[in-house]
Design a protein around this motif. Structure first.
Motif, short mmCIF file in Angstrom:
data_model
loop_
_atom_site.label_atom_id
_atom_site.label_comp_id
_atom_site.label_asym_id
_atom_site.label_seq_id
_atom_site.Cartn_x
_atom_site.Cartn_y
_atom_site.Cartn_z
N LYS A 132 0.75 -1.37 0.12
CA LYS A 132 0.04 -0.08 0.09
C LYS A 132 0.88 1.13 0.00
O LYS A 132 0.54 2.16 -0.50
N ALA A 133 2.10 1.18 0.70
CA ALA A 133 2.93 2.27 0.84
C ALA A 133 3.45 2.69 -0.68
O ALA A 133 3.58 3.76 -0.97
N ILE A 134 3.93 1.82 -1.41
CA ILE A 134 4.25 1.99 -2.77
C ILE A 134 3.15 2.65 -3.70
O ILE A 134 3.43 3.48 -4.23
N LEU A 135 1.86 2.16 -3.37
CA LEU A 135 0.82 2.70 -4.12
C LEU A 135 0.34 3.80 -3.87
O LEU A 135 0.32 4.89 -4.56
N PHE A 136 0.59 4.49 -2.63
CA PHE A 136 0.36 5.68 -2.03
C PHE A 136 1.40 6.77 -2.51
O PHE A 136 1.39 7.75 -2.96
N TYR A 137 2.59 6.09 -2.72
CA TYR A 137 3.98 7.12 -3.18
C TYR A 137 3.63 7.18 -4.35
O TYR A 137 3.79 8.56 -4.79
N ARG A 138 3.21 6.23 -5.31
CA ARG A 138 2.98 6.70 -6.59
C ARG A 138 2.00 7.78 -6.89
O ARG A 138 1.92 8.60 -7.46
N GLN A 139 0.93 7.65 -6.30
CA GLN A 139 -0.18 8.77 -6.42
C GLN A 139 0.53 10.09 -5.82
O GLN A 139 0.15 11.21 -6.31
N MET A 140 1.30 9.94 -4.74
CA MET A 140 1.72 11.29 -4.17
C MET A 140 2.63 11.87 -4.92
O MET A 140 2.60 13.27 -4.95
N ALA A 147 -9.84 6.03 -2.65
CA ALA A 147 -10.59 7.44 -2.64
C ALA A 147 -9.37 8.56 -2.66
O ALA A 147 -9.21 9.63 -3.39
N ILE A 148 -8.64 8.45 -1.74
CA ILE A 148 -7.42 9.28 -1.50
C ILE A 148 -6.38 9.32 -2.82
O ILE A 148 -6.09 10.31 -3.43
N GLY A 149 -6.05 8.05 -2.96
CA GLY A 149 -5.32 8.06 -3.98
C GLY A 149 -5.57 8.34 -5.44
O GLY A 149 -4.77 9.10 -6.13
N HIS A 150 -6.98 8.13 -5.80
CA HIS A 150 -7.55 8.58 -6.91
C HIS A 150 -7.66 10.09 -7.02
O HIS A 150 -7.73 10.70 -8.16
N SER A 151 -8.02 10.69 -5.82
CA SER A 151 -8.19 12.14 -5.81
C SER A 151 -6.76 12.63 -6.13
O SER A 151 -6.84 13.83 -6.82
N PHE A 152 -5.92 12.19 -5.65
CA PHE A 152 -4.57 12.86 -5.90
C PHE A 152 -4.14 12.77 -7.59
O PHE A 152 -3.86 13.95 -8.07
N SER A 153 -4.44 11.77 -8.22
CA SER A 153 -4.31 11.73 -9.72
C SER A 153 -5.20 12.17 -10.36
O SER A 153 -4.87 12.94 -11.45
N THR A 154 -6.62 12.34 -9.95
CA THR A 154 -7.60 13.32 -10.60
C THR A 154 -7.26 14.55 -10.56
O THR A 154 -7.39 15.37 -11.58
N ALA A 203 -4.55 16.18 -10.09
CA ALA A 203 -3.25 16.52 -10.88
C ALA A 203 -3.41 15.86 -12.27
O ALA A 203 -2.19 16.38 -12.88
N ILE A 204 -4.49 15.56 -12.61
CA ILE A 204 -4.83 15.12 -14.21
C ILE A 204 -3.74 14.22 -14.61
O ILE A 204 -2.85 14.36 -15.50
N GLY A 205 -3.20 13.09 -13.81
CA GLY A 205 -2.02 12.28 -13.96
C GLY A 205 -2.56 11.05 -14.54
O GLY A 205 -2.05 11.03 -15.71
N GLY A 206 -3.40 10.17 -13.97
CA GLY A 206 -3.53 8.88 -14.52
C GLY A 206 -3.06 7.80 -13.90
O GLY A 206 -3.68 6.85 -14.17
N PHE A 207 -2.32 7.63 -12.89
CA PHE A 207 -1.83 6.79 -12.07
C PHE A 207 -3.22 5.97 -11.12
O PHE A 207 -4.26 7.04 -10.91
N SER A 208 -3.31 4.80 -10.99
CA SER A 208 -4.37 4.47 -10.34
C SER A 208 -3.69 3.24 -9.17
O SER A 208 -2.67 3.01 -9.36
N THR A 209 -4.67 2.86 -8.37
CA THR A 209 -4.09 1.85 -7.31
C THR A 209 -4.63 0.40 -7.82
O THR A 209 -4.33 -0.59 -7.17
N GLY A 226 3.52 16.67 -8.10
CA GLY A 226 4.21 17.12 -9.57
C GLY A 226 3.04 18.00 -10.19
O GLY A 226 3.32 18.90 -10.95
N GLY A 227 1.59 18.01 -9.87
CA GLY A 227 0.62 18.71 -10.56
C GLY A 227 0.75 20.05 -10.05
O GLY A 227 0.37 20.86 -10.88
N MET A 228 0.89 20.47 -8.90
CA MET A 228 0.83 21.66 -8.38
C MET A 228 2.45 22.29 -8.52
O MET A 228 2.50 23.39 -8.38
N GLU A 229 3.27 21.63 -8.62
CA GLU A 229 4.73 21.78 -8.93
C GLU A 229 5.46 22.08 -7.21
O GLU A 229 4.75 23.05 -6.62
N ILE A 230 6.01 21.26 -6.99
CA ILE A 230 6.77 21.17 -5.50
C ILE A 230 7.63 22.38 -5.38
O ILE A 230 7.81 23.12 -4.30
N ILE A 231 8.20 23.12 -6.49
CA ILE A 231 8.64 24.36 -6.37
C ILE A 231 7.80 25.65 -6.06
O ILE A 231 8.16 26.29 -5.24
#
Length: 403
Positions: free
Chosen positions: A125-133, A210-217, A219-225, A138-143
């Protein structure tokens, strides 16, 4: 060029990124999936790397020039992609090679959404969460996050903001101070993420998904769990929620800020960029629907459905096999015309949480004939358009099979 000042800032950004390893580490502790060690190792490595870059240059606080801001962004994403690959290398599962780990890390941080991983349901689960994170950061730019929370003299917030943020109108700040603008952007981003997660959870998604897919949604990314993505849940309600939040996330965040400040929904319709964006969306949906209808794709999907079997009644491996089988059939049935239209849409993804050419640049090019814009903006748009097209064509040529 003030290389020591640049190195100092890159070091600060890497130290900031190391702190984010705490979240997947906590997920590993909660689920006891054995991946916690990978994130503790990454935290220590990133902290050491960042400190080695920052400490010898900590007194270098020269104000940055715009060109130096661009160099920092390039260097940071290169370093960040490398550091972000560490958990995939250190983890016992999936334990990727350096090349694969770097690809997965960069794909997440750039919200590209491409992946080399299979069997997501069996990963920790931690790896899946990390991918979504990764996608969410990156979606809002960490900079931009760094600009908001690191108001340290010499960091050059405006130069970093302008170098990092997409779009030709980035000089139009929401707040007088650039740090306040960064905080406002991230506040809106977090609020949308929380709202999306709650909506998906209420629609029947487990809290983790729900948390993981909200991250990718958002961010308009596409990763899933899950391997079949949101098709795993077989829910029209969930699909609709994701589509709505994708549209909201694709809007200019300045409009969201104006709406929250003035509490008037008319600000959306008055914006010509948003009107064009919605018009492009509706047009492409209509074209894809007609193309699929003309090729009898809908009829094929209905014919492929197994009589008397409802995927919602399947469980475990049977359900995953069902979705994987029908996903492959559906993808095979999609005609080339629809794929080309969707590729065009990918070019036009826009504003904060996605890459692409941006609708605003197309709109500005259309307005050029009326000479409604300053020469500086037009030159920047044409320069970006030319560079984007050149890189795209070069990539297509490099990836084409030999004759």
């Amino acid at each position: 060029m003030h290389f020591r000042a640049i190195t100092r800032i890159v070091g600060l950004l890497v130290i900031l990124f190391s702190v984010t390893m705490i979240l997947p580490g906590l997920v590993a502790l909660i689920y006891r999936d054995g991946a916690g060690r990978a994130f503790s190792q990454t935290f220590m490595m990133a902290l050491v790397i960042g400190s080695l870059l920052w400490w010898p240059n900590r007194k270098q606080k020269t104000e940055l020039k715009p060109c130096e801001g661009f160099l920092i962004v390039v260097l940071f994403w290169t370093v960040l992609g490398s550091v972000g690959a560490m958990p995939f290398i250190f983890a016992e599962q999936p334990h990727l090679s350096v090349t694969d780990a770097f690809f997965e890390s960069l794909s997440g941080l750039t919200t590209t959404g491409a992946t080399i991983l299979v069997g997501l349901d069996s990963l920790p689960k931690a790896i899946l969460f990390y991918r979504q994170m990764l996608q969410w950061l990156g979606g809002m730019e960490i900079i931009v996050l760094a600009v908001a929370i690191l108001p340290i003299p010499g960091v050059g917030g405006m130069q970093l903001y302008c170098a990092e943020m997409p779009g030709p109108l980035k000089d139009n700040k929401m707040r007088p101070r650039i740090a306040e603008t960064g905080k406002t952007l991230w506040l809106i981003y977090v609020l949308l993420t929380v709202a999306c997660a709650l909506a998906l959870w209420l629609a029947g998604m487990p809290a983790f998904d729900a948390i993981g897919h909200s991250f990718s949604t958002i961010a308009i990314g596409g990763f899933s769990t899950h391997d079949p993505s949101i098709g795993y849940f077989n829910s029209g309600t969930i699909n609709t929620i994701v589509a709505v939040f994708l549209l909201i996330s694709g809007c200019n965040y300045g409009l969201h800020f104006a709406m929250l400040s003035g509490r008037n929904l008319r600000v959306y319709w008055r914006d010509p960029e948003l009107r064009m964006f919605i018009g492009v969306q509706l047009t492409l949906v209509l074209i894809c629907t007609l193309v699929l209808w003309f090729h009898n794709v809908y009829a094929k999907w209905l014919a492929d459905a197994e009589p008397g079997v409802l995927p919602g009644r399947l469980h475990g491996d049977h359900r995953r096999f069902y979705h994987r089988q029908h996903r492959d059939r559906a993808l095979a049935a999609v005609p080339a015309g629809s794929a080309a239209v969707l590729s065009l849409y990918w070019w036009l993804r826009r504003f904060n949480t996605g890459g692409g050419l941006k609708v605003i640049r197309i709109l500005l090019l259309c307005k050029q004939g009326n000479r409604e814009l300053p020469e500086r903006i037009l030159e920047a748009v044409w320069g970006f358009f030319s560079a984007y097209a050149l890189v795209f064509l070069t990539a297509c040529w490099q990836s084409s099979p030999p004759a």
